[in-house]
Design a protein around this motif. Sequence first.
Motif, PDB file in Angstrom:
ATOM      1  N   THR A   1       2.369   0.734 -10.326  1.00 35.58           N
ATOM      2  CA  THR A   1       1.344   1.194  -9.392  1.00 35.58           C
ATOM      3  C   THR A   1      -0.017   0.794  -9.937  1.00 35.58           C
ATOM      4  O   THR A   1      -0.251   0.814 -11.143  1.00 35.58           O
TER       5      THR A   1
ATOM      6  N   ASN B   1      -3.865   1.920  -9.411  1.00 39.27           N
ATOM      7  CA  ASN B   1      -4.734   2.942  -8.847  1.00 39.27           C
ATOM      8  C   ASN B   1      -6.027   2.268  -8.384  1.00 39.27           C
ATOM      9  O   ASN B   1      -6.758   1.693  -9.192  1.00 39.27           O
TER      10      ASN B   1
ATOM     11  N   ASN C   1       6.752   9.092   1.656  1.00 35.98           N
ATOM     12  CA  ASN C   1       5.966   8.468   0.597  1.00 35.98           C
ATOM     13  C   ASN C   1       6.658   8.459  -0.750  1.00 35.98           C
ATOM     14  O   ASN C   1       6.032   8.529  -1.788  1.00 35.98           O
TER      15      ASN C   1
ATOM     16  N   GLU D   1      -8.775   3.550  -7.316  1.00 32.06           N
ATOM     17  CA  GLU D   1      -9.993   4.219  -7.758  1.00 32.06           C
ATOM     18  C   GLU D   1     -10.320   3.914  -9.218  1.00 32.06           C
ATOM     19  O   GLU D   1     -11.455   3.635  -9.577  1.00 32.06           O
TER      20      GLU D   1
ATOM     21  N   TRP E   1       0.843  -1.195   0.000  1.00 28.84           N
ATOM     22  CA  TRP E   1       0.000   0.000   0.000  1.00 28.84           C
ATOM     23  C   TRP E   1       0.874   1.239   0.000  1.00 28.84           C
ATOM     24  O   TRP E   1       1.895   1.289   0.670  1.00 28.84           O
ATOM     25  N   THR E   2       0.447   2.262  -0.724  1.00 24.81           N
ATOM     26  CA  THR E   2       1.085   3.562  -0.574  1.00 24.81           C
ATOM     27  C   THR E   2       0.547   4.168   0.718  1.00 24.81           C
ATOM     28  O   THR E   2      -0.518   3.774   1.208  1.00 24.81           O
ATOM     29  N   ARG E   3       1.292   5.107   1.261  1.00 23.54           N
ATOM     30  CA  ARG E   3       0.911   5.703   2.539  1.00 23.54           C
ATOM     31  C   ARG E   3      -0.478   6.350   2.486  1.00 23.54           C
ATOM     32  O   ARG E   3      -1.232   6.303   3.457  1.00 23.54           O
ATOM     33  N   ASP E   4      -0.833   6.936   1.355  1.00 22.12           N
ATOM     34  CA  ASP E   4      -2.138   7.599   1.242  1.00 22.12           C
ATOM     35  C   ASP E   4      -3.293   6.617   1.005  1.00 22.12           C
ATOM     36  O   ASP E   4      -4.453   7.002   0.986  1.00 22.12           O
ATOM     37  N   GLY E   5      -2.969   5.328   0.798  1.00 18.49           N
ATOM     38  CA  GLY E   5      -4.004   4.314   0.615  1.00 18.49           C
ATOM     39  C   GLY E   5      -4.702   4.344  -0.728  1.00 18.49           C
ATOM     40  O   GLY E   5      -5.697   3.658  -0.924  1.00 18.49           O
ATOM     41  N   LYS E   6      -4.167   5.111  -1.681  1.00 23.71           N
ATOM     42  CA  LYS E   6      -4.824   5.249  -2.987  1.00 23.71           C
ATOM     43  C   LYS E   6      -4.278   4.301  -4.048  1.00 23.71           C
ATOM     44  O   LYS E   6      -4.898   4.134  -5.096  1.00 23.71           O
ATOM     45  N   HIS E   7      -3.130   3.702  -3.816  1.00 23.64           N
ATOM     46  CA  HIS E   7      -2.485   2.827  -4.795  1.00 23.64           C
ATOM     47  C   HIS E   7      -1.886   1.601  -4.125  1.00 23.64           C
ATOM     48  O   HIS E   7      -1.579   1.630  -2.936  1.00 23.64           O
TER      49      HIS E   7
END
Length: 92
Positions: free
Chosen positions: A61, A63, A90, A65, A44-50
């Motif tokens: 990566t 995505n 990140n 979304e 997981w990326t730190r922001d939880g988006k990827h």
Amino acid sequence: MKTLKEPRKAEGRNVISILNTVDVYSGECRVLAEFDDLIEAPNWTRDGKHLVYNSLGRLYTFNLETGKVHPLNPVTSTNAITTMCFHPINRI
């Protein structure tokens, strides 16, 4: 690297890679994508988006979304990347 729009029968492929998430509270499994090539070590990326994973010696990566895949590094040889770690702010 492209994801499959519709799953194919296992008999037609040598490798099946399925990227999924599991809710630790409910146990629900959500299939995100299916790939023709082996993918390994999703993180997981730190922001939880990827999600970031390796495949064929490259990093990609995913995505969460949009479901789109993008290569992260311009490695030209195969089997060059096997592990990764994130920088505290990140960056890979």
